[in-house]
Design a protein around this motif. Sequence first.
Motif, PDB file in Angstrom:
ATOM      1  N   SER A 107       0.830  -1.214   0.000  1.00  9.50           N
ATOM      2  CA  SER A 107       0.000   0.000   0.000  1.00  9.50           C
ATOM      3  C   SER A 107       0.859   1.256   0.000  1.00  9.50           C
ATOM      4  CB  SER A 107      -0.922   0.021   1.221  1.00  9.50           C
ATOM      5  OG  SER A 107      -1.833  -1.041   1.167  1.00  9.50           O
ATOM      6  N   LEU A 108       1.931   1.245   0.805  1.00  5.37           N
ATOM      7  CA  LEU A 108       2.823   2.407   0.862  1.00  5.37           C
ATOM      8  C   LEU A 108       3.554   2.613  -0.469  1.00  5.37           C
ATOM      9  CD1 LEU A 108       4.307   1.875   4.442  1.00  5.37           C
ATOM     10  CD2 LEU A 108       2.733   3.697   3.735  1.00  5.37           C
TER      11      LEU A 108
ATOM     12  N   ASP B 287       1.474   9.680  -2.995  1.00  9.19           N
ATOM     13  CA  ASP B 287       1.847  10.767  -2.096  1.00  9.19           C
ATOM     14  C   ASP B 287       2.932  10.372  -1.099  1.00  9.19           C
ATOM     15  OD1 ASP B 287      -0.051  12.515  -3.240  1.00  9.19           O
ATOM     16  OD2 ASP B 287      -1.636  11.581  -2.027  1.00  9.19           O
ATOM     17  N   ILE B 288       3.309   9.101  -1.079  1.00  9.48           N
ATOM     18  CA  ILE B 288       4.326   8.618  -0.152  1.00  9.48           C
ATOM     19  C   ILE B 288       5.410   7.930  -0.967  1.00  9.48           C
ATOM     20  CG2 ILE B 288       4.804   7.055   1.783  1.00  9.48           C
ATOM     21  CD1 ILE B 288       1.877   7.216   2.528  1.00  9.48           C
ATOM     22  N   SER B 289       6.639   8.198  -0.630  1.00 13.62           N
ATOM     23  CA  SER B 289       7.726   7.477  -1.273  1.00 13.62           C
ATOM     24  C   SER B 289       7.970   6.214  -0.457  1.00 13.62           C
ATOM     25  CB  SER B 289       8.986   8.352  -1.317  1.00 13.62           C
ATOM     26  OG  SER B 289      10.032   7.631  -1.922  1.00 13.62           O
TER      27      SER B 289
ATOM     28  N   ILE C 232      11.754  12.799   8.891  1.00 14.40           N
ATOM     29  CA  ILE C 232      11.392  13.702   7.805  1.00 14.40           C
ATOM     30  C   ILE C 232      12.683  14.314   7.275  1.00 14.40           C
ATOM     31  CG2 ILE C 232      10.091  15.756   7.178  1.00 14.40           C
ATOM     32  CD1 ILE C 232       8.270  15.060   9.612  1.00 14.40           C
ATOM     33  N   THR C 233      12.962  14.037   6.009  1.00 15.77           N
ATOM     34  CA  THR C 233      14.218  14.524   5.419  1.00 15.77           C
ATOM     35  C   THR C 233      13.992  15.579   4.357  1.00 15.77           C
ATOM     36  OG1 THR C 233      14.230  12.803   3.737  1.00 15.77           O
ATOM     37  CG2 THR C 233      15.357  12.309   5.827  1.00 15.77           C
ATOM     38  N   GLY C 234      12.798  15.656   3.822  1.00 17.82           N
ATOM     39  CA  GLY C 234      12.527  16.617   2.784  1.00 17.82           C
ATOM     40  C   GLY C 234      12.961  16.155   1.415  1.00 17.82           C
ATOM     41  N   ASN C 235      13.751  15.086   1.339  1.00 18.45           N
ATOM     42  CA  ASN C 235      14.211  14.627   0.023  1.00 18.45           C
ATOM     43  C   ASN C 235      13.972  13.134  -0.201  1.00 18.45           C
ATOM     44  OD1 ASN C 235      16.063  13.552   1.750  1.00 18.45           O
ATOM     45  ND2 ASN C 235      17.856  14.602   0.883  1.00 18.45           N
ATOM     46  N   ALA C 236      13.080  12.530   0.541  1.00 20.93           N
ATOM     47  CA  ALA C 236      12.851  11.086   0.422  1.00 20.93           C
ATOM     48  C   ALA C 236      12.098  10.753  -0.839  1.00 20.93           C
ATOM     49  CB  ALA C 236      12.069  10.565   1.627  1.00 20.93           C
TER      50      ALA C 236
END
Length: 176
Positions: A117-118, A123-125, A172-176
Motif C-alpha cells: 500500500s505504501l 503521495d508517499i515514497s 522527515i528529510t525533505g528529500n525522500a
Amino acid sequence: MGFALTLGATGAHASSNNQWQDQAKDAWIDGKAETMLLVNTNLNNFDIDTDVEQGVVILTGQVDTELDKSLARGLVEKIDGVSGVKNELTVSQQASQAADLGQTVVDTKIAASLKTSLLLDPDISGTNIEVSVDDGVATLSGEVKSDAARDLAILMAENAQDVERVVDNLEITGNA
C-alpha cells in the motif's frame, strides 16, 4: 452364634488383606511407571505425574507434543498388572507453537500488505519506508519527505487490518 462371629471376623480380615495387596500392587505399578518414564530420554519425567488406582495408571502434567503424550501412554501400558491408562496429560508447547506460527503468518501478511500500500500510494515514497510487524504492532522506519507523508503513512498503518498499534520511527528529510 460363635461360629458366625468367627466367620465374619475371618471375612473382614481377608477383605483387609486383599485391600492391602491391591494397594501394594498399585504402589509397585506406580514405581515401575515412574521409572519407565524417567529412563526414557524423549520425555521430561519431571512434568509427568503418575497415580495408580486398582491397576489403572493416571497420567497428569504436561508434555511438549502429542507424540510425547502417546509415548507416555504406550510406555506405561506395557507394565505388568496395568489394566488401563487414563491419559490426562496436556500438550503445552504444541499449542503455543501453533499460535506463534499463526501470529507469524498474520504479521507477515500485515507487513506485506502495508508495504504494498505504501509503495502504491503516489503521495508517499514507500521505497524509503521499512515495515516490520510483531504481534500486531507495526513499526514504520525510514525516511519520508514531509509531515503530511509521515501522517499518511501512519494513518494507513493504523487502518490496516489486524494492526493493534503503530510505532513511528520515521524521519522527515525533505528529500525522500
